[in-house]
Scaffold this motif. Structure first.
Motif, PDB file in Angstrom:
ATOM      1  N   PHE A  13      10.731 -27.958  45.313  1.00 25.57           N
ATOM      2  CA  PHE A  13      11.354 -29.237  45.639  1.00 25.57           C
ATOM      3  C   PHE A  13      10.670 -29.904  46.835  1.00 25.57           C
ATOM      4  CE2 PHE A  13      15.722 -29.795  43.531  1.00 25.57           C
ATOM      5  CZ  PHE A  13      15.309 -29.178  42.362  1.00 25.57           C
ATOM      6  N   ALA A  14      10.019 -29.112  47.694  1.00 29.00           N
ATOM      7  CA  ALA A  14       9.342 -29.648  48.881  1.00 29.00           C
ATOM      8  C   ALA A  14       7.840 -29.840  48.676  1.00 29.00           C
ATOM      9  CB  ALA A  14       9.577 -28.711  50.067  1.00 29.00           C
ATOM     10  N   ASN A  15       7.293 -29.395  47.564  1.00 27.86           N
ATOM     11  CA  ASN A  15       5.851 -29.408  47.347  1.00 27.86           C
ATOM     12  C   ASN A  15       5.362 -30.813  46.982  1.00 27.86           C
ATOM     13  OD1 ASN A  15       3.291 -29.225  45.806  1.00 27.86           O
ATOM     14  ND2 ASN A  15       3.530 -27.025  46.155  1.00 27.86           N
ATOM     15  N   VAL A  16       4.504 -31.382  47.814  1.00 29.73           N
ATOM     16  CA  VAL A  16       4.013 -32.748  47.627  1.00 29.73           C
ATOM     17  C   VAL A  16       3.223 -32.873  46.323  1.00 29.73           C
ATOM     18  CG1 VAL A  16       2.502 -34.522  48.594  1.00 29.73           C
ATOM     19  CG2 VAL A  16       4.007 -33.210  50.098  1.00 29.73           C
ATOM     20  N   LYS A  17       2.379 -31.900  46.011  1.00 27.73           N
ATOM     21  CA  LYS A  17       1.572 -31.975  44.785  1.00 27.73           C
ATOM     22  C   LYS A  17       2.438 -31.880  43.536  1.00 27.73           C
ATOM     23  CE  LYS A  17      -2.872 -30.541  46.576  1.00 27.73           C
ATOM     24  NZ  LYS A  17      -4.021 -29.647  46.421  1.00 27.73           N
ATOM     25  N   VAL A  18       3.439 -31.028  43.561  1.00 26.68           N
ATOM     26  CA  VAL A  18       4.348 -30.905  42.418  1.00 26.68           C
ATOM     27  C   VAL A  18       5.101 -32.217  42.220  1.00 26.68           C
ATOM     28  CG1 VAL A  18       6.424 -29.733  41.551  1.00 26.68           C
ATOM     29  CG2 VAL A  18       4.588 -28.399  42.622  1.00 26.68           C
ATOM     30  N   ASN A  19       5.518 -32.818  43.304  1.00 29.72           N
ATOM     31  CA  ASN A  19       6.329 -34.034  43.247  1.00 29.72           C
ATOM     32  C   ASN A  19       5.519 -35.319  43.152  1.00 29.72           C
ATOM     33  OD1 ASN A  19       9.294 -33.260  43.523  1.00 29.72           O
ATOM     34  ND2 ASN A  19       8.244 -31.939  44.984  1.00 29.72           N
ATOM     35  N   ALA A  20       4.204 -35.208  43.024  1.00 33.75           N
ATOM     36  CA  ALA A  20       3.370 -36.398  42.833  1.00 33.75           C
ATOM     37  C   ALA A  20       3.693 -37.074  41.502  1.00 33.75           C
ATOM     38  CB  ALA A  20       1.892 -36.029  42.905  1.00 33.75           C
ATOM     39  N   ASN A  21       4.168 -36.303  40.541  1.00 33.38           N
ATOM     40  CA  ASN A  21       4.620 -36.840  39.256  1.00 33.38           C
ATOM     41  C   ASN A  21       5.993 -37.479  39.489  1.00 33.38           C
ATOM     42  OD1 ASN A  21       6.204 -36.855  36.791  1.00 33.38           O
ATOM     43  ND2 ASN A  21       4.627 -35.586  35.850  1.00 33.38           N
ATOM     44  N   GLU A  22       6.087 -38.781  39.232  1.00 34.64           N
ATOM     45  CA  GLU A  22       7.337 -39.508  39.505  1.00 34.64           C
ATOM     46  C   GLU A  22       8.526 -38.944  38.746  1.00 34.64           C
ATOM     47  OE1 GLU A  22       7.131 -43.773  39.226  1.00 34.64           O
ATOM     48  OE2 GLU A  22       5.139 -43.796  40.129  1.00 34.64           O
ATOM     49  N   LYS A  23       8.308 -38.555  37.493  1.00 37.18           N
ATOM     50  CA  LYS A  23       9.412 -38.005  36.692  1.00 37.18           C
ATOM     51  C   LYS A  23       9.886 -36.670  37.254  1.00 37.18           C
ATOM     52  CE  LYS A  23       9.900 -41.090  33.486  1.00 37.18           C
ATOM     53  NZ  LYS A  23      11.148 -41.837  33.354  1.00 37.18           N
ATOM     54  N   VAL A  24       8.965 -35.845  37.701  1.00 35.24           N
ATOM     55  CA  VAL A  24       9.337 -34.570  38.322  1.00 35.24           C
ATOM     56  C   VAL A  24      10.089 -34.851  39.619  1.00 35.24           C
ATOM     57  CG1 VAL A  24       8.449 -32.472  39.416  1.00 35.24           C
ATOM     58  CG2 VAL A  24       7.473 -33.259  37.243  1.00 35.24           C
ATOM     59  N   HIS A  25       9.583 -35.794  40.405  1.00 38.00           N
ATOM     60  CA  HIS A  25      10.224 -36.110  41.676  1.00 38.00           C
ATOM     61  C   HIS A  25      11.646 -36.665  41.489  1.00 38.00           C
ATOM     62  CE1 HIS A  25      10.702 -36.932  45.861  1.00 38.00           C
ATOM     63  NE2 HIS A  25      10.977 -38.197  45.607  1.00 38.00           N
ATOM     64  N   GLU A  26      11.889 -37.369  40.400  1.00 37.32           N
ATOM     65  CA  GLU A  26      13.258 -37.853  40.127  1.00 37.32           C
ATOM     66  C   GLU A  26      14.236 -36.677  40.101  1.00 37.32           C
ATOM     67  OE1 GLU A  26      13.604 -40.226  36.575  1.00 37.32           O
ATOM     68  OE2 GLU A  26      12.016 -41.590  37.249  1.00 37.32           O
ATOM     69  N   HIS A  27      13.786 -35.544  39.559  1.00 38.60           N
ATOM     70  CA  HIS A  27      14.632 -34.351  39.500  1.00 38.60           C
ATOM     71  C   HIS A  27      14.604 -33.592  40.818  1.00 38.60           C
ATOM     72  CE1 HIS A  27      15.747 -30.188  38.444  1.00 38.60           C
ATOM     73  NE2 HIS A  27      16.584 -30.786  37.637  1.00 38.60           N
ATOM     74  N   HIS A  28      13.411 -33.313  41.331  1.00 35.95           N
ATOM     75  CA  HIS A  28      13.262 -32.524  42.556  1.00 35.95           C
ATOM     76  C   HIS A  28      13.695 -33.293  43.800  1.00 35.95           C
ATOM     77  CE1 HIS A  28       9.990 -29.615  40.833  1.00 35.95           C
ATOM     78  NE2 HIS A  28      11.103 -29.605  40.136  1.00 35.95           N
ATOM     79  N   GLY A  29      13.696 -34.610  43.712  1.00 36.58           N
ATOM     80  CA  GLY A  29      14.079 -35.422  44.861  1.00 36.58           C
ATOM     81  C   GLY A  29      15.575 -35.458  45.103  1.00 36.58           C
ATOM     82  N   ASN A  30      16.340 -34.889  44.199  1.00 36.94           N
ATOM     83  CA  ASN A  30      17.797 -34.864  44.336  1.00 36.94           C
ATOM     84  C   ASN A  30      18.237 -33.416  44.573  1.00 36.94           C
ATOM     85  OD1 ASN A  30      20.561 -34.936  44.056  1.00 36.94           O
ATOM     86  ND2 ASN A  30      20.556 -36.170  42.198  1.00 36.94           N
ATOM     87  N   ALA A  31      18.600 -33.121  45.805  1.00 31.98           N
ATOM     88  CA  ALA A  31      18.977 -31.746  46.173  1.00 31.98           C
ATOM     89  C   ALA A  31      20.152 -31.219  45.345  1.00 31.98           C
ATOM     90  CB  ALA A  31      19.312 -31.680  47.660  1.00 31.98           C
ATOM     91  N   ALA A  32      20.967 -32.101  44.800  1.00 27.75           N
ATOM     92  CA  ALA A  32      22.103 -31.668  43.985  1.00 27.75           C
ATOM     93  C   ALA A  32      21.648 -30.985  42.697  1.00 27.75           C
ATOM     94  CB  ALA A  32      23.001 -32.862  43.650  1.00 27.75           C
ATOM     95  N   ASN A  33      20.396 -31.197  42.306  1.00 27.95           N
ATOM     96  CA  ASN A  33      19.873 -30.558  41.095  1.00 27.95           C
ATOM     97  C   ASN A  33      19.440 -29.106  41.324  1.00 27.95           C
ATOM     98  OD1 ASN A  33      20.206 -32.824  39.464  1.00 27.95           O
ATOM     99  ND2 ASN A  33      18.236 -33.669  40.078  1.00 27.95           N
TER     100      ASN A  33
END
Length: 150
Positions: free
Chosen positions: A51-71
């Motif tokens: 959830f904190a990894n910048v490279k993993v979250n570079a994908n906007e769709k992945v970040h939509e999920h990982h960007g919400n701590a409730a998930n």
């Protein structure tokens, strides 16, 4: 009829670091990773890192999920259950197959590689023996074609 309920207040012998060396090397990867307790503990650390990894979250769709701590709690559950099954533990995964679960995310090779590296780094950080890391990473790599879709 008497039913014996296992005492889950104590760690399974394979999950206790003081007895881990006593686990039979012919045991399943699930057992060698510490069973449910060992895998759940590793996934707890891994998901926080993902959830904190910048490279993993570079994908906007992945970040939509990982960007919400409730998930995080649900994701930890699914990753734990999936990992338990693919390593030879009991059937408990209730999620979609890997293709269906990742299809809408449009994950590319770089995104998969970022997650792959984070998994491997987490296992290294947690002191998982090389043989088990290699075996688990081979399983992850088997799913590459189902996850990479961009």
């Amino acid at each position: 009829m008497t039913t014996t309920v296992p005492d889950t207040r104590r760690l399974a012998p394979e999950a206790d670091p003081s007895t881990a060396a006593q686990v039979n090397q012919d045991a399943s990867l699930y057992e060698r990773l510490g069973g449910c307790y060992g895998i759940a503990g590793a996934v707890d650390v891994l998901v926080d890192r993902l959830f904190a990894n910048v490279k993993v979250n570079a994908n906007e769709k992945v970040h939509e999920h990982h960007g919400n701590a409730a998930n995080a709690p649900g994701y930890k559950f699914l990753v734990t259950a999936w990992s338990i099954e693919v390593t030879g533990g009991p059937k408990c995964y209730i999620g979609h197959d890997m293709h269906e679960a990742h299809e809408h995310l449009k994950i590319d090779k770089a995104g998969f590689d970022a997650v792959y590296l984070e998994i491997k780094s987490t296992l290294f950080y947690l002191g998982v023996p090389d043989a088990e890391v290699d075996e688990f990473m081979a399983i992850i790599d088997e799913y590459r074609s189902q996850v990479v879709q961009a």
